[in-house]
Design a protein around this motif. Structure first.
Motif, short mmCIF file in Angstrom:
data_model
loop_
_atom_site.label_atom_id
_atom_site.label_comp_id
_atom_site.label_asym_id
_atom_site.label_seq_id
_atom_site.Cartn_x
_atom_site.Cartn_y
_atom_site.Cartn_z
N SER A 83 0.96 -1.19 0.14
CA SER A 83 0.03 -0.01 -0.06
C SER A 83 0.84 1.27 0.03
O SER A 83 0.60 2.34 -0.81
N LEU A 84 1.98 1.22 0.62
CA LEU A 84 2.72 2.29 0.98
C LEU A 84 3.66 2.70 -0.71
O LEU A 84 3.63 3.71 -1.12
N GLU A 85 3.83 1.52 -1.18
CA GLU A 85 4.53 1.79 -2.74
C GLU A 85 3.40 2.16 -3.61
O GLU A 85 3.99 3.33 -4.45
N ARG A 86 2.37 1.94 -3.48
CA ARG A 86 1.44 2.63 -4.43
C ARG A 86 1.15 3.98 -4.16
O ARG A 86 1.02 4.86 -5.06
N LEU A 87 0.83 4.31 -2.83
CA LEU A 87 0.81 5.80 -2.35
C LEU A 87 2.12 6.52 -2.70
O LEU A 87 1.89 7.64 -3.14
N THR A 88 3.16 5.95 -2.50
CA THR A 88 4.59 6.76 -3.00
C THR A 88 4.46 7.07 -4.58
O THR A 88 4.99 8.28 -4.86
#
Length: 444
Positions: free
Chosen positions: A304-309
């Motif tokens: 999820s953090l990679e998508r948001l990044t």
């Protein structure tokens, strides 16, 4: 609430203790009676020896003592005694009585037993009246200290209690193992519910014992109903949001037209922003509450953090801001992916909007929660204003466009899932620090 395993084990322990106690009392009482009969049998044998010696040697203490081979009869106050009472008042005793005599109850021709008092304490008496040919009747008695009987009883009790303790311990171990074996299908069922919920599959009742199969069927029905409720809630939320966005957009266009005509629309614009914020927050809370009420799917935190990044790299492409993520690859959170990304997205957007150059995300797992920390090097929020920052529509910086809802939405979603969100000051970067305790499901 105590688990079924604990209840079964504790019930087994108490029942085992009760059974052992009752069995020990019954057995010890029986053994005491057996020990007493055995003791009386030995006394009857000694009484017979004394009677034979009296018949052979007459009323002579020395000759009687010579025939009785027990050395305890010769040691004063040894605990073993004999005594002969003649009707003419003559009393002949063993050397062990020394200067004492036994008080004998009334005698008959039958051998009798009773407890009495000897020179060294309580004794067990065996006595009867005998009459040889041509002689006057005499009362012949033997006595033994009750300490011998008590010692014999204690030795037997100790052996029995040791045996009961070993049997009881084995019983508890067996009961614990049996309880674990009986409850294993329920443990398997719990694990399967989580896995099948993630894979959107039904449970197979034939894979469980027949006693558990009806429960599995009911769980399948509940799982299907919960999925239907969640899907229906999502659709209703999306329909409601769509239905509200259209009139909201019309109102904004009208306000924009009035603004171009030179009319003051700040108050109306602010009111519309607040309406949109409250609607968005309410829809988010309803959706999160419905998802959190059932076993949520596990979402990989790093993914999820990679998508948001990637999304924020495009959104803040004109700013020299860096977003550093230090999160293990295998951390999973028991939250719906969209809810998790709403939480992280609102916090990260707030950090990237107000930071100077840097936002850092770190996370680690504890026993019950995934701990996520997001900190920046911006101005931060003073402690007295942190409650206001989590209040829906509470705005600390009116110069920046926004509804003031981001942190409030994040807090609402985290709370709906049983987690917590707190604000503080970063010790490393000096700006705002947001700490989230997000739920974790064991087995993910």
């Amino acid at each position: 609430m105590r688990s079924l395993r604990s209840r079964a084990i504790l019930s087994g322990i108490w029942l085992s203790i009760l059974s052992i106690f009752v069995g020990a009392v019954v057995l010890v009482t029986s053994v005491d009676d057996i020990a007493l009969r055995r003791f009386d049998t030995e006394m009857a044998a000694r009484h017979l020896q004394l009677t034979v010696a009296l018949a052979d040697d007459g009323l002579d203490a020395d000759t009687i003592a010579a025939e009785l081979t027990d050395p305890l009869y010769d040691r004063p106050y040894s605990g073993r005694y004999w005594q002969i009472n003649a009707l003419n008042g003559t009393i002949v005793t063993s050397r062990s009585l020394f200067d004492a005599v036994l008080t004998l109850p009334a005698a008959t021709s039958e051998l009798q037993y009773a407890d009495g008092v000897g020179p060294d304490g309580e004794v067990r008496l065996a006595w009867r009246q005998i009459k040889a040919e041509g002689d006057a009747p005499m009362v012949v008695a033997v006595a033994s200290s009750l300490a011998e009987l008590d010692q014999e009883r204690w030795d037997i009790r100790r052996s029995l209690l040791t045996g009961f303790a070993i049997v009881g311990l084995l019983g508890l171990i067996i009961a614990t193992l049996q309880t674990s074996a009986i409850l294993r299908p329920l443990t398997t069922l719990q694990r399967d519910i989580n896995q099948r919920w993630d894979s959107d599959e039904a449970l197979d009742p034939s894979s469980y014992p027949k006693e558990v199969a009806p429960l599995v069927n009911d769980i399948n029905i509940l799982l299907k109903r919960n999925r239907d409720i969640i899907d229906r809630t999502r659709r209703q939320g999306a329909d409601l949001a769509h239905a509200l966005k259209t009139p909201s957009a019309i109102l904004r266009n009208e306000l924009h037209r009035f603004d171009q005509l030179g009319q003051t629309v700040n108050v109306a614009q602010d009111a519309l922003d607040r309406i949109d914020a409250q609607i968005t927050r309410s829809l988010t809370r309803v959706r999160a509450a419905n998802l959190a009420s059932v076993a949520p799917r596990g979402t990989n935190l790093r993914g999820s953090l990679e998508r948001l990044t990637r999304a924020f790299a495009t959104l803040f492409a004109d700013n020299a801001h860096s977003l550093d993520v230090h999160v293990p690859l295998d951390l999973s959170v028991s939250m719906d992916a969209q809810d998790l990304e709403d939480v992280l997205g609102n916090i990260l957007e707030n950090g990237l909007k107000f930071c100077r150059t840097r936002v850092v995300v770190s996370a680690h797992r504890t026993e019950h929660f995934n701990f996520v920390r997001i900190e920046d090097d911006g101005p931060g929020i003073p402690e007295p204003d942190r409650v206001e920052a989590l209040r829906p529509g509470g705005r600390l910086d009116t110069a920046t466009r926004g509804t003031g809802l981001g942190l409030a939405i994040a807090s609402d979603i985290v709370n709906a899932y049983g987690g917590t969100l707190t604000l503080g000051q970063s010790a490393n970067l000096g700006g705002l620090q947001v700490d989230c305790h997000l739920p974790v499901r064991h087995g993910l």
